[in-house]
Design a protein around this motif. Structure first.
Motif, PDB file in Angstrom:
ATOM      1  N   SER A  75     -13.537  20.198  -8.942  1.00 28.94           N
ATOM      2  CA  SER A  75     -13.624  19.747 -10.341  1.00 28.94           C
ATOM      3  C   SER A  75     -14.198  20.837 -11.231  1.00 28.94           C
ATOM      4  CB  SER A  75     -14.546  18.528 -10.463  1.00 28.94           C
ATOM      5  OG  SER A  75     -14.172  17.560  -9.522  1.00 28.94           O
ATOM      6  N   LEU A 104     -16.531  20.753 -14.352  1.00 28.36           N
ATOM      7  CA  LEU A 104     -17.350  19.844 -15.169  1.00 28.36           C
ATOM      8  C   LEU A 104     -17.224  20.167 -16.645  1.00 28.36           C
ATOM      9  CD1 LEU A 104     -20.758  19.428 -13.323  1.00 28.36           C
ATOM     10  CD2 LEU A 104     -18.827  17.848 -13.433  1.00 28.36           C
ATOM     11  N   ASN A 146     -14.084  18.793 -17.707  1.00 26.59           N
ATOM     12  CA  ASN A 146     -13.909  17.390 -17.355  1.00 26.59           C
ATOM     13  C   ASN A 146     -12.571  17.138 -16.631  1.00 26.59           C
ATOM     14  OD1 ASN A 146     -14.687  14.760 -17.163  1.00 26.59           O
ATOM     15  ND2 ASN A 146     -14.069  14.178 -19.241  1.00 26.59           N
ATOM     16  N   SER A 147     -12.255  18.019 -15.662  1.00 27.24           N
ATOM     17  CA  SER A 147     -10.981  17.866 -14.948  1.00 27.24           C
ATOM     18  C   SER A 147     -11.220  17.966 -13.436  1.00 27.24           C
ATOM     19  CB  SER A 147     -10.008  18.957 -15.380  1.00 27.24           C
ATOM     20  OG  SER A 147     -10.543  20.214 -15.041  1.00 27.24           O
ATOM     21  N   TYR A 148     -10.267  17.495 -12.645  1.00 22.47           N
ATOM     22  CA  TYR A 148     -10.410  17.587 -11.184  1.00 22.47           C
ATOM     23  C   TYR A 148      -9.040  17.662 -10.546  1.00 22.47           C
ATOM     24  CZ  TYR A 148      -8.563  12.883 -10.469  1.00 22.47           C
ATOM     25  OH  TYR A 148      -7.723  11.805 -10.428  1.00 22.47           O
ATOM     26  N   PHE A 186     -12.075  14.070 -14.954  1.00 22.71           N
ATOM     27  CA  PHE A 186     -13.151  13.889 -13.985  1.00 22.71           C
ATOM     28  C   PHE A 186     -13.874  12.548 -14.183  1.00 22.71           C
ATOM     29  CE2 PHE A 186     -17.571  14.389 -12.630  1.00 22.71           C
ATOM     30  CZ  PHE A 186     -17.370  14.743 -11.302  1.00 22.71           C
ATOM     31  N   ASP A 187     -14.237  12.203 -15.440  1.00 23.84           N
ATOM     32  CA  ASP A 187     -14.986  10.959 -15.655  1.00 23.84           C
ATOM     33  C   ASP A 187     -14.173   9.727 -15.269  1.00 23.84           C
ATOM     34  OD1 ASP A 187     -17.464  11.942 -16.349  1.00 23.84           O
ATOM     35  OD2 ASP A 187     -16.918  12.242 -18.452  1.00 23.84           O
ATOM     36  N   SER A 190     -20.238  13.180 -15.434  1.00 24.49           N
ATOM     37  CA  SER A 190     -20.310  14.627 -15.681  1.00 24.49           C
ATOM     38  C   SER A 190     -21.610  15.025 -16.378  1.00 24.49           C
ATOM     39  CB  SER A 190     -19.090  15.110 -16.466  1.00 24.49           C
ATOM     40  OG  SER A 190     -18.928  14.344 -17.620  1.00 24.49           O
ATOM     41  N   ASP A 237     -21.870  16.749  -3.771  1.00 28.01           N
ATOM     42  CA  ASP A 237     -21.314  17.588  -4.839  1.00 28.01           C
ATOM     43  C   ASP A 237     -22.053  18.924  -4.857  1.00 28.01           C
ATOM     44  OD1 ASP A 237     -19.562  15.646  -5.552  1.00 28.01           O
ATOM     45  OD2 ASP A 237     -20.216  15.488  -7.644  1.00 28.01           O
ATOM     46  N   THR A 266     -16.570  18.692  -4.215  1.00 25.07           N
ATOM     47  CA  THR A 266     -17.040  17.429  -3.645  1.00 25.07           C
ATOM     48  C   THR A 266     -16.527  17.292  -2.218  1.00 25.07           C
ATOM     49  OG1 THR A 266     -16.895  16.433  -5.840  1.00 25.07           O
ATOM     50  CG2 THR A 266     -17.025  14.924  -3.956  1.00 25.07           C
TER      51      THR A 266
END
Ligand code: C2E
Ligand code: MG
Ligand code: MG
Length: 412
Positions: free
Chosen positions: A307, A309, A312-314, A333-334, A358, A392, A407
């Motif tokens: 991810s 942070l 905000n992507s994974y 991500f959220d 996040s 994480d 993760t």
């Protein structure tokens, strides 16, 4: 009207065209074989069949003399089938003599795309000589990929469906896009020798090659470097994770009898022997080492998520046989955390969402933490809750100010 001065030239051209046509009728084209060796240890792995014109006076004509005319007059397909038959005869003789064989690559012009039932004809020719299909590699040049993509994808699929392997030749020499290589489901990528300019002293040349090998390795294509002439080139290609080497450094194209001797001895070229004794860590390709390491990590952690942070992507690097497989493989991500929390035991949901949103993770990173880890109960596809440890790990992006998280999840 052509000028008088041009007339002798024109006649000369017609004469040579006539000679090429006769050569095709009289079976004057023969096969030279150029061995391909494993990049790391130098064992013989396969060979490429290259057409040569054995003229009545005994001299040998090179492809540049006859291929352009055969292409333009659309007689190239006939030459390719002649070469394939000669390769099949060679392999059949070796089988009958219980001698060693290796897969042989045969060049097929893009004109075969217009041929009806190419794969069927390939089967008939090889079956007649009782040659197992996996011993024939079909090479098509990169420039063929520039034609109608649906057709080329179907062509390659039909050939592979019969058990033949397909190589994309001269990659990097022309027009093909990376997306074509992605869509055309080939087995082998042959990287054009024009990309191996000099001894690779130039940073940009090395970066381009490294990226091509990385891309091919990740698509699980076998890579062949064409035109390897120096030890420096060989050393560099080994660090790129290149699989096979074809080039004058190891062997030039040679007549059938000479290749048969090499096959029988399975001789490793002297150049390859010398460098194979060098420190194995130095020549271990970085990408293959990384691949092995990743495989070991995936064995221990069936769910691994990468991810960013800051953004905000994974994306999920692997999620085989894990309890939760219903999340999209990549996204926000959220949303991943909200989705994960919803599959937790009701008593664990708040803890999970509070720990892994996040903002909370960024705050933990700012506090100097290297890792955040908790155990929660998670609902599996079978309706049973299992204890899952989620760890994480924070990493600072090497290329930007972004904060990344790896993760690792495992059942405990
Ligand atoms: P190709 O299929 O890319 O074959 C590799 C060419 O690179 C061969 O040239 C080979 O001799 C040359 N080569 C290999 N290693 C080195 C090296 O270290 N340095 C240098 N300078 N050259 C190296 P060749 O035999 O002259 O063939 C040229 C092209 O002619 C082939 O390129 C292929 O496109 C075409 N060709 C040859 N035989 C056939 C055939 O049977 N059918 C068709 N359709 N095309 C053929
Ligand atoms: Mg070729
Ligand atoms: Mg080539």
């Amino acid at each position: 009207m052509p000028s008088r001065e041009n007339e002798p030239l024109k006649n000369e051209k017609n004469d040579s065209e006539l000679l090429i046509q006769q050569a095709l009728k009289n079976n004057e084209f023969i096969v030279y074989y150029q061995p391909q060796y494993k990049a790391l240890r130098g064992q013989l792995a396969s060979a490429e069949a290259l057409a040569r014109w054995k003229k009545p006076d005994g001299s040998i004509g090179m492809p540049g003399e006859f291929i352009p005319y055969l292409e333009q007059s659309r007689q190239i397909c006939e030459l390719d089938w002649q070469i394939l038959r000669a390769v099949c005869r060679f392999l059949k003789n070796r089988f009958q003599a219980k001698a060693e064989v290796v897969p042989i690559a045969v060049n097929f012009s893009r004109n075969h795309l217009d041929e009806e039932d190419f794969a069927g004809k390939l089967c008939r020719e090889t079956d007649r000589a009782q040659i197992p299909h996996e011993l024939i590699l079909v090479e098509i040049t990169e420039s063929s990929l520039a034609s109608d993509s649906e057709r080329i994808i179907g062509f390659v699929a039909s050939v592979r469906a019969q058990g033949f392997h397909v190589a994309i030749d001269d990659f990097g020499s022309g027009l093909s896009s990376l997306s074509m290589v992605k869509d055309v489901d080939a087995d082998i990528l042959k990287i054009d020798r024009s990309l191996l300019s000099g001894d690779l002293g130039n940073d940009k040349d090395r970066i381009v090659l490294e990226s091509i090998y990385e891309f091919a390795n990740r698509l699980r294509l076998t890579t062949v470097a064409e035109g390897v002439e120096t030890r420096e080139q060989l050393g560099f290609l080994r660090t790129c994770g290149c699989d096979l080497i074809q080039g004058f450094l190891f062997a030039k194209p040679m007549p059938e009898e000479a290749f048969a001797r090499i096959l029988s001895r399975q001789a490793t070229p002297l150049e390859a022997q010398k460098s194979a004794s060098e420190d194995i860590l130095k020549i271990q390709p970085r990408s293959s080492t990384m691949q092995l390491l990743t495989e070991v990590i995936f064995k221990k952690y069936p769910l691994v998520i990468f991810s960013n942070l800051t953004r905000n992507s994974y994306y999920m690097m692997t999620y085989d046989n894990f309890t939760t497989t219903s999340c999209p493989p990549a996204g926000v991500f959220d949303e991943l955390i909200a989705h994960g929390a919803s599959s937790m035991h009701p008593e664990d949901r708040q803890l999970f969402a509070d720990t892994f949103n996040s903002d909370a993770l960024l705050a933990a990173y700012e506090d100097g933490k290297e890792c955040v880890r908790i155990v929660t109960r998670q609902l599996g596809d079978d309706g049973i809750y299992r204890a899952v440890e989620t760890s994480d790990y924070f990493v600072k992006s090497p290329d930007s100010d972004d904060i990344l998280v790896i993760t690792l999840c495992q059942n405990v």
